[in-house]
Scaffold this motif. Structure first.
Motif, PDB file in Angstrom:
ATOM      1  N   ALA A  71     -12.689   6.073   1.625  1.00  0.00           N
ATOM      2  CA  ALA A  71     -11.151   5.970   1.418  1.00  0.00           C
ATOM      3  C   ALA A  71     -10.953   4.132   1.427  1.00  0.00           C
TER       4      ALA A  71
ATOM      5  N   GLY B  73      -5.891   7.192   4.419  1.00  0.00           N
ATOM      6  CA  GLY B  73      -6.934   8.465   4.751  1.00  0.00           C
ATOM      7  C   GLY B  73      -8.658   7.189   5.143  1.00  0.00           C
ATOM      8  N   ASP B  74      -8.693   6.232   5.590  1.00  0.00           N
ATOM      9  CA  ASP B  74     -10.172   5.879   6.432  1.00  0.00           C
ATOM     10  C   ASP B  74      -9.963   5.774   7.482  1.00  0.00           C
TER      11      ASP B  74
ATOM     12  N   ASP C 139      -2.828  12.139   5.827  1.00  0.00           N
ATOM     13  CA  ASP C 139      -3.490  13.277   6.392  1.00  0.00           C
ATOM     14  C   ASP C 139      -2.899  14.038   6.555  1.00  0.00           C
TER      15      ASP C 139
ATOM     16  N   ARG D  15     -13.577   7.362   7.642  1.00  0.00           N
ATOM     17  CA  ARG D  15     -13.890   7.579   6.240  1.00  0.00           C
ATOM     18  C   ARG D  15     -13.900   6.404   5.425  1.00  0.00           C
TER      19      ARG D  15
ATOM     20  N   CYS E 202      -5.946   1.086   2.264  1.00  0.00           N
ATOM     21  CA  CYS E 202      -6.758   2.505   1.103  1.00  0.00           C
ATOM     22  C   CYS E 202      -6.316   3.067  -0.113  1.00  0.00           C
TER      23      CYS E 202
END
Length: 630
Positions: free
Chosen positions: A572, A557-558, A611, A569, A475
């Motif tokens: 990301a 953040g993926d 996150d 996500r 990321c």
């Protein structure tokens, strides 16, 4: 395969013609499926005329010459190979390694390597020694006796550089191979003296029929090589089997024997989660098979990192037996071969490697061998261009009329033998559902409050002499040059009561060999094992298949938790293979990735998510306990 074959005299008449190089380029493209690089073609233009003139000066015009001769079992190519008969009348091959070097950087700390510009390469005497070893162990046999020699020709190198290279090679097996520079390559005091320096003094011409027999001989490991490999593997403590691992090994050997008795092709699939011992079983099986009469085994893996680690464990002299399997079937696979494919879930399958219902290259590999044993964990498929399932293999066996057997490994030998931790991780990284709180005491699991705490935990274990590593999801950008100094690209900022804090570290090096001036930065294949690896961040492609004592995982953040679901996500991600996938498709690979990363530690693991909501979720599952952050 080779790019040119003919006598030295014939080559001398053609080499100055531009069509000569153009024909070599076409032959290269046809053989390897890609065009040669500009750098490689440039080296041909500079070195081939120089070599041919040197050989003519030595009176070797009638000797046969092969340019860019391929060693199919290892994928290497010999710059030039001279074929003739020695004084005893035996067929003799002289491997020549060509270099255009005029300067190089050498280090006493690394006598086997040389730095040329930004590249770290093997010492040329060691390189040509590897070619000689191959010819002796993979080509020469009772029904095709062959002697092999090797010489390094640096046609532009001054005497000072040659002296340095010779001094570096003098303390090992590389000392057997002459290193010749500009001043050594003239016919002084006579052409015969130059021929002696080249290792070709008594070499006499052979017929084209002799050359054809050499080109058509089957490349397979000699019985002596197999016997030594079997002995080495059996004697490695790191390859000792425990409990169910040895039972699985015996089951596989029984399946292999049964397949041979039936005389039909067979597919044996060994499944098991992380830490169940798939790789160590594969290695021990290779040792067992090497000791069997008329055996022709191979241990293959789609992972270059794992291949390099296994070669280091067993020995580089056996590299043809242990190879990386990517987009072509290795040479020398015969109808009696037993193939062991570790990390089969990483086999390339799409889009260029799959046709219909089964990967094309893997299908060809299985079709050529007597028995193929595949070691598989479907939940370690982490890219859309890779992946193979038990169901696919069973269906392929049925369609091809092959016998099929399945062995499932259950016992957990990583993660402190904690089945509870393996089950907790498996449950955690399901797409949705209520996650389980961690309440076991047989594995050191915790959630770090921030990256500094994570780093402190890793550093503390490293200072105690234990191997600890940090890995992360892909990321963050990865733009560092291949060699150190590396850029601190994995950068994380979080809030503290007195303001924001930032922590940054580099990704692991992308170089296959460690840099000369940076011994603290391991090469990519050895990030998980070599000193200094704890100061870089490993990614999924570096860590998969590896194991170390203490394991820190940064979730990017993926993959974030919302309620009782994981949300993907892909925007990301910085992984070019994945970032353009739709979220639902990306989810599978993200879950598998973090499951793999979370199961590398044999004694303990710390988790951390960038996150905030996901970090809180993890903290509610793993209650703080004594030693959770130390």
């Amino acid at each position: 395969m080779y790019l040119y074959g003919g006598t030295v005299a014939e080559a001398a008449r053609k080499v100055a013609d531009a069509a000569f190089i153009a024909a070599a380029e076409r032959r290269f493209t046809k053989a390897f499926g890609v065009e040669p690089s500009e750098e490689e073609v440039h080296s041909w233009r500079r070195s081939w005329p120089a070599l041919i003139e040197i050989l003519r000066s030595a009176g070797l015009e009638a000797v046969h010459l092969l340019l860019e001769y391929s060693l199919p079992a290892t994928g290497e190519r010999v710059d030039a190979l001279l074929l003739g008969r020695n004084a005893e009348g035996c067929l003799c091959a002289v491997a020549i390694e060509l270099k255009q070097w005029t300067h190089a950087q050498l280090s006493p700390a690394r006598p086997g390597m040389v730095r040329i510009g930004e590249r770290i390469v093997q010492h040329p005497a060691r390189q040509v020694g590897g070619y000689v070893h191959y010819l002796q162990q993979w080509v020469s046999r009772d029904d095709f006796p062959l002697t092999a020699r090797g010489t390094v020709v640096l046609h532009d190198a001054p005497a000072a550089l040659i002296a340095e290279l010779r001094a570096q090679a003098v303390r090992g097996p590389a000392s057997a191979y002459p290193v010749l520079g500009r001043e050594d390559l003239t016919p002084q005091p006579s052409p015969q003296a130059l021929a002696r320096r080249l290792g070709c003094a008594e070499l006499s011409p052979i017929s084209w029929g002799d050359v054809e027999r050499f080109l058509q001989v089957e490349h397979r490991p000699s019985s002596a090589l197999l016997e030594r490999a079997g002995e080495v593997i059996e004697g490695r403590d790191a390859l000792t089997l425990i409990g169910d691992q040895d039972l699985a090994r015996q089951e596989v050997l029984h399946a292999v024997d049964a397949a041979r008795d039936r005389g039909s092709k067979s597919i044996v699939v060994v499944t098991g989660g992380p830490g169940t011992g798939k790789t160590v079983i594969a290695c021990r099986l290779l040792g067992d098979l090497c000791k069997q009469t008329s055996s022709n085994p191979r241990l293959l893996s789609p992972s270059g990192t794992l291949t390099r680690q296994l070669r280091r464990t067993v020995g580089e002299g056996f590299r043809g037996l242990i190879a990386t399997f990517l987009n072509r079937v290795p040479a020398g696979i015969t109808a009696d071969s037993v193939l062991l494919l570790d990390e089969a879930h990483r086999a390339r399958t799409y889009p260029d490697h799959q046709q219909g219902r089964f990967p094309v290259i893997l299908g060809k590999l299985i079709d050529q061998a007597a028995v193929t044993v595949l070691f598989l964990d479907e939940r370690q498929i982490v890219r859309p261009t890779e992946g193979l399932t038990l169901k696919q293999l069973e269906e392929h066996a049925r369609r091809s009329g092959s016998f099929f057997a399945h062995i499932d490994l259950v016992s957990q030998f990583r993660c402190n033998g904690s089945r509870a931790y393996q089950q907790w991780v498996d449950h955690l990284f399901r797409p949705e559902g209520t996650a389980l709180a961690w309440d076991a005491s047989d594995y050191d699991l915790g959630v770090a409050a921030d990256p500094e705490q994570l780093d402190h935990w890793v550093t503390e274990h490293t200072q105690r002499g234990q191997v600890a590593r940090v890995t992360a999801g892909f990321c963050w950008p990865w733009d560092s040059p291949p060699t150190p100094p590396l850029l601190p690209e994995v950068s994380i900022t979080w809030e503290e009561p007195d303001g924001p804090c930032t922590w940054a570290r580099p990704w692991n090096s992308r170089a296959d060999e460690p840099g000369f001036g940076h011994p603290e930065v391991p090469a990519r294949p050895f990030w998980a094992t070599d000193t200094g690896g704890h100061n870089q961040i490993g990614c999924i492609y570096t860590a998969q298949g590896m194991e170390y004592a203490y394991n820190a995982v940064i979730m990017g953040g993926d993959l974030v938790r919302r309620g009782e679901k994981w949300i993907a996500r892909p925007e990301a991600s910085h992984d070019p293979q994945l970032r353009d996938l739709p979220p639902q498709r990306y989810l599978r690979y993200a879950l598998n990735t973090y499951r793999v990363l979370a199961t590398r530690g044999s004694r303990g693991t710390r988790l951390y998510s960038t996150d905030a909501i996901t970090q809180t979720f993890l903290q509610t599952l793993v209650f703080p306990h004594e030693g959770a952050s130390s």
